[in-house]
Design a protein around this motif. Sequence first.
Motif, PDB file in Angstrom:
ATOM      1  N   THR A  87       0.816  -1.220   0.000  1.00  0.00           N
ATOM      2  CA  THR A  87       0.000   0.000   0.000  1.00  0.00           C
ATOM      3  C   THR A  87       0.847   1.265   0.000  1.00  0.00           C
ATOM      4  OG1 THR A  87      -0.140  -0.081   2.411  1.00  0.00           O
ATOM      5  CG2 THR A  87      -1.919  -1.138   1.170  1.00  0.00           C
ATOM      6  N   GLN A  88       2.140   1.103  -0.162  1.00  0.00           N
ATOM      7  CA  GLN A  88       3.011   2.266  -0.244  1.00  0.00           C
ATOM      8  C   GLN A  88       4.268   1.874  -1.000  1.00  0.00           C
ATOM      9  OE1 GLN A  88       4.244   3.384   3.716  1.00  0.00           O
ATOM     10  NE2 GLN A  88       4.524   1.270   4.354  1.00  0.00           N
ATOM     11  N   VAL A  89       5.055   2.852  -1.380  1.00  0.00           N
ATOM     12  CA  VAL A  89       6.313   2.565  -2.048  1.00  0.00           C
ATOM     13  C   VAL A  89       7.317   2.103  -0.996  1.00  0.00           C
ATOM     14  CG1 VAL A  89       8.201   3.522  -3.392  1.00  0.00           C
ATOM     15  CG2 VAL A  89       5.859   4.278  -3.833  1.00  0.00           C
ATOM     16  N   VAL A  90       7.871   0.918  -1.209  1.00  0.00           N
ATOM     17  CA  VAL A  90       8.819   0.334  -0.252  1.00  0.00           C
ATOM     18  C   VAL A  90      10.210   0.346  -0.866  1.00  0.00           C
ATOM     19  CG1 VAL A  90       9.430  -1.706   1.081  1.00  0.00           C
ATOM     20  CG2 VAL A  90       7.018  -1.138   0.717  1.00  0.00           C
ATOM     21  N   LEU A  91      11.155   0.953  -0.165  1.00  0.00           N
ATOM     22  CA  LEU A  91      12.538   1.023  -0.633  1.00  0.00           C
ATOM     23  C   LEU A  91      13.381  -0.019   0.093  1.00  0.00           C
ATOM     24  CD1 LEU A  91      15.049   2.257  -2.009  1.00  0.00           C
ATOM     25  CD2 LEU A  91      15.094   3.973  -0.174  1.00  0.00           C
ATOM     26  N   GLU A  92      14.076  -0.838  -0.677  1.00  0.00           N
ATOM     27  CA  GLU A  92      15.007  -1.820  -0.112  1.00  0.00           C
ATOM     28  C   GLU A  92      16.379  -1.569  -0.729  1.00  0.00           C
ATOM     29  OE1 GLU A  92      14.431  -4.125   2.130  1.00  0.00           O
ATOM     30  OE2 GLU A  92      12.274  -4.549   2.136  1.00  0.00           O
ATOM     31  N   LYS A  93      17.422  -1.604   0.115  1.00  0.00           N
ATOM     32  CA  LYS A  93      18.784  -1.394  -0.357  1.00  0.00           C
ATOM     33  C   LYS A  93      19.600  -2.671  -0.171  1.00  0.00           C
ATOM     34  CE  LYS A  93      18.828   3.584   0.662  1.00  0.00           C
ATOM     35  NZ  LYS A  93      19.544   4.699   1.350  1.00  0.00           N
ATOM     36  N   TYR A  94      20.341  -3.044  -1.224  1.00  0.00           N
ATOM     37  CA  TYR A  94      21.137  -4.263  -1.175  1.00  0.00           C
ATOM     38  C   TYR A  94      22.532  -3.996  -1.742  1.00  0.00           C
ATOM     39  CZ  TYR A  94      16.462  -6.307  -0.853  1.00  0.00           C
ATOM     40  OH  TYR A  94      15.167  -6.596  -0.488  1.00  0.00           O
ATOM     41  N   ARG A  95      23.492  -4.736  -1.245  1.00  0.00           N
ATOM     42  CA  ARG A  95      24.827  -4.760  -1.851  1.00  0.00           C
ATOM     43  C   ARG A  95      25.016  -6.159  -2.432  1.00  0.00           C
ATOM     44  NH1 ARG A  95      29.649  -2.098  -1.937  1.00  0.00           N
ATOM     45  NH2 ARG A  95      28.870  -0.467  -0.541  1.00  0.00           N
ATOM     46  N   ILE A  96      25.076  -6.235  -3.750  1.00  0.00           N
ATOM     47  CA  ILE A  96      25.166  -7.516  -4.435  1.00  0.00           C
ATOM     48  C   ILE A  96      26.485  -7.581  -5.180  1.00  0.00           C
ATOM     49  CG2 ILE A  96      24.062  -9.086  -6.075  1.00  0.00           C
ATOM     50  CD1 ILE A  96      21.444  -7.560  -5.574  1.00  0.00           C
ATOM     51  N   GLN A  97      27.345  -8.462  -4.736  1.00  0.00           N
ATOM     52  CA  GLN A  97      28.677  -8.629  -5.327  1.00  0.00           C
ATOM     53  C   GLN A  97      29.392  -7.283  -5.477  1.00  0.00           C
ATOM     54  OE1 GLN A  97      28.634 -11.072  -8.854  1.00  0.00           O
ATOM     55  NE2 GLN A  97      27.503 -12.727  -7.853  1.00  0.00           N
ATOM     56  N   GLY A  98      29.347  -6.506  -4.404  1.00  0.00           N
ATOM     57  CA  GLY A  98      30.081  -5.247  -4.366  1.00  0.00           C
ATOM     58  C   GLY A  98      29.377  -4.053  -4.972  1.00  0.00           C
ATOM     59  N   THR A  99      28.213  -4.257  -5.567  1.00  0.00           N
ATOM     60  CA  THR A  99      27.480  -3.163  -6.199  1.00  0.00           C
ATOM     61  C   THR A  99      26.231  -2.828  -5.387  1.00  0.00           C
ATOM     62  OG1 THR A  99      28.217  -3.900  -8.383  1.00  0.00           O
ATOM     63  CG2 THR A  99      26.364  -2.359  -8.312  1.00  0.00           C
ATOM     64  N   LYS A 100      26.010  -1.534  -5.138  1.00  0.00           N
ATOM     65  CA  LYS A 100      24.837  -1.102  -4.384  1.00  0.00           C
ATOM     66  C   LYS A 100      23.619  -1.001  -5.301  1.00  0.00           C
ATOM     67  CE  LYS A 100      27.325   1.605  -0.889  1.00  0.00           C
ATOM     68  NZ  LYS A 100      27.516   2.957  -0.296  1.00  0.00           N
ATOM     69  N   PHE A 101      22.515  -1.554  -4.858  1.00  0.00           N
ATOM     70  CA  PHE A 101      21.258  -1.485  -5.594  1.00  0.00           C
ATOM     71  C   PHE A 101      20.173  -0.907  -4.691  1.00  0.00           C
ATOM     72  CE2 PHE A 101      23.512  -4.576  -8.101  1.00  0.00           C
ATOM     73  CZ  PHE A 101      23.023  -4.443  -9.389  1.00  0.00           C
ATOM     74  N   GLU A 102      19.337  -0.045  -5.257  1.00  0.00           N
ATOM     75  CA  GLU A 102      18.142   0.434  -4.577  1.00  0.00           C
ATOM     76  C   GLU A 102      16.931  -0.072  -5.337  1.00  0.00           C
ATOM     77  OE1 GLU A 102      18.014   4.638  -4.055  1.00  0.00           O
ATOM     78  OE2 GLU A 102      19.603   4.672  -2.535  1.00  0.00           O
ATOM     79  N   ILE A 103      16.077  -0.829  -4.663  1.00  0.00           N
ATOM     80  CA  ILE A 103      14.891  -1.414  -5.289  1.00  0.00           C
ATOM     81  C   ILE A 103      13.654  -0.735  -4.709  1.00  0.00           C
ATOM     82  CG2 ILE A 103      13.639  -3.539  -5.803  1.00  0.00           C
ATOM     83  CD1 ILE A 103      16.461  -3.620  -6.853  1.00  0.00           C
ATOM     84  N   TYR A 104      12.816  -0.180  -5.584  1.00  0.00           N
ATOM     85  CA  TYR A 104      11.566   0.436  -5.162  1.00  0.00           C
ATOM     86  C   TYR A 104      10.408  -0.488  -5.544  1.00  0.00           C
ATOM     87  CZ  TYR A 104      14.228   4.733  -4.448  1.00  0.00           C
ATOM     88  OH  TYR A 104      15.140   5.664  -4.005  1.00  0.00           O
ATOM     89  N   ASP A 105       9.716  -1.001  -4.533  1.00  0.00           N
ATOM     90  CA  ASP A 105       8.575  -1.896  -4.745  1.00  0.00           C
ATOM     91  C   ASP A 105       7.295  -1.071  -4.635  1.00  0.00           C
ATOM     92  OD1 ASP A 105       6.830  -3.995  -4.965  1.00  0.00           O
ATOM     93  OD2 ASP A 105       7.193  -4.802  -2.962  1.00  0.00           O
ATOM     94  N   VAL A 106       6.509  -1.038  -5.715  1.00  0.00           N
ATOM     95  CA  VAL A 106       5.301  -0.215  -5.733  1.00  0.00           C
ATOM     96  C   VAL A 106       4.065  -1.101  -5.826  1.00  0.00           C
ATOM     97  CG1 VAL A 106       6.465   1.762  -6.765  1.00  0.00           C
ATOM     98  CG2 VAL A 106       5.404   0.069  -8.249  1.00  0.00           C
ATOM     99  N   GLY A 107       2.973  -0.667  -5.216  1.00  0.00           N
ATOM    100  CA  GLY A 107       1.724  -1.416  -5.271  1.00  0.00           C
ATOM    101  C   GLY A 107       1.121  -1.395  -6.658  1.00  0.00           C
ATOM    102  N   GLY A 108       0.577  -2.524  -7.079  1.00  0.00           N
ATOM    103  CA  GLY A 108       0.027  -2.624  -8.428  1.00  0.00           C
ATOM    104  C   GLY A 108      -1.432  -2.245  -8.555  1.00  0.00           C
ATOM    105  N   GLN A 109      -2.149  -2.109  -7.425  1.00  0.00           N
ATOM    106  CA  GLN A 109      -3.569  -1.780  -7.489  1.00  0.00           C
ATOM    107  C   GLN A 109      -3.772  -0.385  -8.081  1.00  0.00           C
ATOM    108  OE1 GLN A 109      -2.044  -2.754  -4.651  1.00  0.00           O
ATOM    109  NE2 GLN A 109      -2.815  -4.826  -4.348  1.00  0.00           N
ATOM    110  N   ARG A 110      -4.912  -0.177  -8.685  1.00  0.00           N
ATOM    111  CA  ARG A 110      -5.189   1.102  -9.328  1.00  0.00           C
ATOM    112  C   ARG A 110      -5.035   2.274  -8.369  1.00  0.00           C
ATOM    113  NH1 ARG A 110     -10.501   0.107 -13.234  1.00  0.00           N
ATOM    114  NH2 ARG A 110      -9.411  -1.079 -14.867  1.00  0.00           N
ATOM    115  N   SER A 111      -5.486   2.086  -7.136  1.00  0.00           N
ATOM    116  CA  SER A 111      -5.445   3.169  -6.160  1.00  0.00           C
ATOM    117  C   SER A 111      -4.026   3.537  -5.740  1.00  0.00           C
ATOM    118  CB  SER A 111      -6.262   2.781  -4.914  1.00  0.00           C
ATOM    119  OG  SER A 111      -5.727   1.597  -4.328  1.00  0.00           O
ATOM    120  N   GLU A 112      -3.056   2.666  -6.038  1.00  0.00           N
ATOM    121  CA  GLU A 112      -1.678   2.915  -5.612  1.00  0.00           C
ATOM    122  C   GLU A 112      -0.819   3.540  -6.704  1.00  0.00           C
ATOM    123  OE1 GLU A 112      -0.893   2.377  -2.447  1.00  0.00           O
ATOM    124  OE2 GLU A 112      -2.955   1.688  -2.172  1.00  0.00           O
ATOM    125  N   ARG A 113      -1.302   3.605  -7.927  1.00  0.00           N
ATOM    126  CA  ARG A 113      -0.434   3.978  -9.049  1.00  0.00           C
ATOM    127  C   ARG A 113      -0.047   5.451  -9.059  1.00  0.00           C
ATOM    128  NH1 ARG A 113      -3.922   0.365 -13.315  1.00  0.00           N
ATOM    129  NH2 ARG A 113      -3.527  -1.613 -12.246  1.00  0.00           N
TER     130      ARG A 113
END
Length: 359
Positions: A175-201
């Motif tokens: 129900t909200q934008v969720v930010l997750e941060k990872y370090r994968i094999q030495g590289t920093k990644f920021e992943i934004y998970d967004v809700g797919g429902q119409r009300s969340e777009r």
Amino acid sequence: MRLLYGTERSDDELRMYGVVARSNIVVATRKLCSLLHDLGLEEELDRESADESCRHSVMTCRQAYDDLLAYLVENTATASVQDPLGGGGGAGGDWVGQSPRAGIGANHDAKLFLAHHDSIYTLWQSKTMKQAWAQRSKMNIVDTHKVFLDDIPRIASPDFKPTIQDVLNARIRTTQVVLEKYRIQGTKFEIYDVGGQRSERRKWLDCFDSVTALIFVAALSEYDQTLTEAKRMNRMVESLEVFRSVCNNRAFKNTSILLFLNKKDIFNEKIVYSDIAAQRPFGDYSGPKQDIDQGVAYFIGKFKDSLTNNALNDAFIHVTTATDRNNMGFVLDSARTMIMAEVIQIIEAVLFYHQIVSN
């Protein structure tokens, strides 16, 4: 992503997933009871109850059904439900207990589950309920909840502590934008998970700035289902329209697009009895019935046709099963490699440009 590259879940988080798993079972049971009624299967349930060889517990499946109707569906029961926990957060001998993070509704349903899990399991084991399950798309019942329904005795146990697979199968609405941060094999990644429902777009717009790659996830298995918020809209059609709208957005003109067609395992099961061509939006499907590969290829073609510039390379399309850690590990590693290759190309282009300007 977190299970593969992030930190382990805390006990507090696992208790939340325990509540959610129990709540998911109750939500699925409510829908299945309503579907059983709508399909006119109650007489079939009576016949099965009269057959002693079909009895799975001290109560008949009809008695279980009536109990669940009264307490879970119609709320006509006159007797109140005793608190099976005797407290919260693991109190009363139940490891999961209650979880404020899961929400009031989920905690309430989890209590109902503990009070009526015998009835739920008895009804679920009936042949009549299996007939209703085969037509679950009519009620938008989450396919992966079958895993929980099959495992009710374990989930009802006071010692129940969610496993990694339980966490993967638990359904929590984003129900909200969720930010997750990872370090994968030495590289920093920021992943934004967004809700797919119409009300969340409407919340997506703030995430569109400086995006390196877009991962679009669509469920292969939802070709015969409709939206919860718009009963006449086919879910796959909606996914195709959102994909077309997002990927053709000018904000993603120079962005790598990765398409994950998820729930391949459920698609493999469903295509046996749910014909793609029988669904009105996909009447143009000309492949053989029950052909998994042809079905997957058909939907890949639909997504490719959604792009105006035909920029969706086959290497950027992955057919996935998100609950399979080995499958997702391979897919995400491939995605990481492709994203890094794209970034390197951009850097090289910028350096080349600056070199020309300097000269």
